[in-house]
Design an enzyme around this catalytic site. Structure first.
Site, short mmCIF file in Angstrom:
data_model
loop_
_atom_site.label_atom_id
_atom_site.label_comp_id
_atom_site.label_asym_id
_atom_site.label_seq_id
_atom_site.Cartn_x
_atom_site.Cartn_y
_atom_site.Cartn_z
N SER A 38 39.08 -11.87 14.76
CA SER A 38 39.67 -10.60 14.33
C SER A 38 38.92 -10.05 13.14
O SER A 38 37.97 -10.65 12.64
CB SER A 38 41.13 -10.80 13.96
N LYS A 39 39.34 -8.92 12.69
CA LYS A 39 38.69 -8.18 11.63
C LYS A 39 38.39 -9.06 10.40
O LYS A 39 37.32 -9.00 9.82
CB LYS A 39 39.59 -7.00 11.22
N ARG A 40 39.36 -9.86 10.00
CA ARG A 40 39.18 -10.59 8.75
C ARG A 40 38.10 -11.68 8.84
O ARG A 40 37.68 -12.23 7.84
CB ARG A 40 40.52 -11.19 8.29
N GLY A 90 35.16 -11.11 9.85
CA GLY A 90 33.86 -10.47 9.67
C GLY A 90 33.55 -9.60 10.87
O GLY A 90 34.46 -9.17 11.58
N GLU A 100 28.82 -3.38 14.72
CA GLU A 100 28.84 -3.92 13.36
C GLU A 100 27.68 -4.89 13.12
O GLU A 100 27.06 -4.87 12.07
CB GLU A 100 30.16 -4.65 13.09
#
Length: 464
Positions: A239-241, A243, A249
């Site tokens: 998930s986002k947290r 990285g 990205e």
RNA sequence: GUCCCGUUCGUCUAGAGGCCUAGGACACCAGCCUUUCACGUUGGUAACACGGGUUCGAAUCCCGUACGGGACGCCA
């Protein structure tokens, strides 16, 4: 049989790194077997799908060099065909109309959960359609077998079986006549002649019910291969947290597509001791039997290491372009002809020291500055009064050379010997004056890349 | 909760009953190289989840347990 694989993303977001790996596996598998790799955009969720995301996914695939062999098929364009198949199943008695409202279904789901049994939703399975409430548009449900078991002989997971009693009658056509994903996938895979369905394990349990559609229609089954998902460092779903998680990205963060593909290949797939595998080698070695069964955790450090390897092998012209593109927006730099020439000239030394394109651009920035240069703390500490005096003395010795790296190196060594200094005692203050930092490629190469005029100007800026 | 799947160094993996004193890679630590930093190179720390079987012999086969993941939508 000619192998035909497909990658089937839904355009509801950028290309996820896990999806990219699925695409890579499909691509490599088809290439390894001399087959065809197709793309299908699963845009049946009209509310969440956008053309922008479709374009972004296509861009990401092209960047990864995973473009399909044929133009993509849009699932939304095939709604009539999906409905036709549903109608055929209805006529053959393999499906039935369900008049339940969403509220009723939600209640049944809750009750089933409370009583710890699987939810059924099959109240209309054997009920007389004449009892249908007026004005309610029916959904169409698969009339799934109740006895026996359904087996998926998965290429990765092995034979996976479930009792049919565990499976509910899934909806194949919504009350508005649109197909559900599970149904559309089967129809499309069949019509596209897909021989191998390679996808994430999140689809494994859905496969049982999809198999029942194949059986109901009398269609031959493709081979299934469900590859494990990619998790974050803590083992939870990426998930986002954790990285970066989308291909976009990773691209922004300065990773090379070939490095990302190599990393993704080795995540969940192994072949002896091989680690660095280029595309041609990957096609030669890849097969499903090398894919592991357990989910793998994303290791950004290893990706970065691999990226450094590919960076060092990359073409200097290509890297210069990348660096210039990344430096283009910086107001503190002057990207004129001379600066570009310097960056290109020093690229062999720069790329040796960088792990990502971001590092590379940062390390090249000093070449595009105008003196006086901003000094970082360590560089400022190098430039003592004594050091400045030494540089003042050194300048003529450098000026006397043709400013080629070997000549500069020789001049520096002569100067060191003549003044009783170690090379490092000269190189570090010189580096500070030339680059504003204490880290750079070899000082001879740095001088040569800057050129006579610029180098001497930078020296004058600190010696006064 | 129910069903399905998985479990080898911190991480990715090699391993298909004896080749395993468990190999490689990243990360980490130490040395070497050196004009800084990298690169390179040498060495080091570090794993078969647990418990029962089967077998002369199990990381490899079987059964449990624990832990982890996935699925249970008129989402995809």
């Amino acid at each position: 049989m000619t192998v035909r694989t497909r990658f089937a993303p839904s355009p509801t977001g950028p290309l996820h790194i896990g999806s990219a790996r699925t695409a890579l596996f499909n691509y490599l598998f088809s290439r390894h077997h001399g087959g065809t790799f197709l793309l299908r955009i699963e845009d049946t969720d009209r509310a969440r799908s956008t053309n922008e995301y479709t374009r972004l996914i296509l861009d990401s695939l092209a960047w990864l060099d995973l473009s399909p062999d044929e133009p993509p098929l849009f699932q939304s364009a095939r709604a009539a065909r999906h409905a036709e198949v549903a109608r055929q199943m209805l006529e053959a008695g393999h499906a039935y109309r369900c008049y339940c409202t969403p509220e009723e279904l939600a209640r049944m789901r809750e009750e089933a959960l409370a009583e710890k049994r699987p939810a059924r939703f099959d109240v209309w399975r054997d009920r007389d359609p004449a009892e249908a409430p007026p004005g309610v548009a029916p959904a169409i449900r698969l009339k799934a077998p109740r006895e026996g078991e359904t087996v998926v002989d998965d290429l990765v997971q092995g034979p996976v079986r479930v009792a049919n009693a565990e499976l509910d009658d899934m909806i194949i056509l919504r009350s508005d006549g649109s197909p559900t994903y599970l149904h559309a996938v089967v129809v499309d895979d069949h019509d596209m002649g897909i021989t191998h369905v390679i996808r994430g394990t999140d689809h494994l349990t859905n496969t049982f019910r999809q198999v029942q559609i194949y059986h109901a229609m009398g269609w031959a089954l493709p081979r299934f291969a469900h590859v494990p998902l990619i998790h974050g460092a803590d083992g939870a779903k990426l998930s986002k947290r954790h990285g970066a998680q989308s291909v976009t990205e990773f691209r922004e963060q300065g990773y090379l597509p070939e490095a990302l593909c190599n990393y993704l290949l080795r995540l969940g797939w192994g072949h002896g001791d091989v680690e660095v595998v280029d595309r041609a080698e990957a096609i030669r070695l890849f097969d499903i039997d090398g894919v592991g069964r357990a989910p793998a955790r994303m290791d950004y450090a290893k990706l970065t290491h691999l990226n450094g390897i590919y960076l060092r092998q990359a073409d200097d012209g290509r890297l210069t372009e990348e660096v210039l593109a990344r430096l283009a927006g910086r107001s503190d730099l002057v990207l004129d002809e001379a600066a570009m020439r310097r960056i290109r000239a020093l690229m062999p030394g720069l790329k040796e020291r960088a792990k990502t394109l971001v590092d590379l651009a940062d390390s090249a920035a000093f070449l595009a500055r105008r003196p006086p240069l901003p000094l970082d703390a360590k560089a400022a500490a190098q430039l003592t009064e004594n050091a400045r005096a030494m540089l003042r003395q050194l300048a003529p010795a450098l000026a006397a050379t043709d400013f080629s790296a070997p000549a500069l190196d020789a001049a520096l060594r002569r100067f060191a010997e003549a003044t009783g200094r170690k090379l490092g005692q000269i190189a570090q203050p010189l580096r500070a004056a030339l680059t504003g930092s204490t880290v750079s490629p070899g000082i001879d190469a740095t001088l040569a890349a800057l050129g006579r005029e610029e180098s001497l100007a930078r020296l004058r800026a600190v010696t006064g």
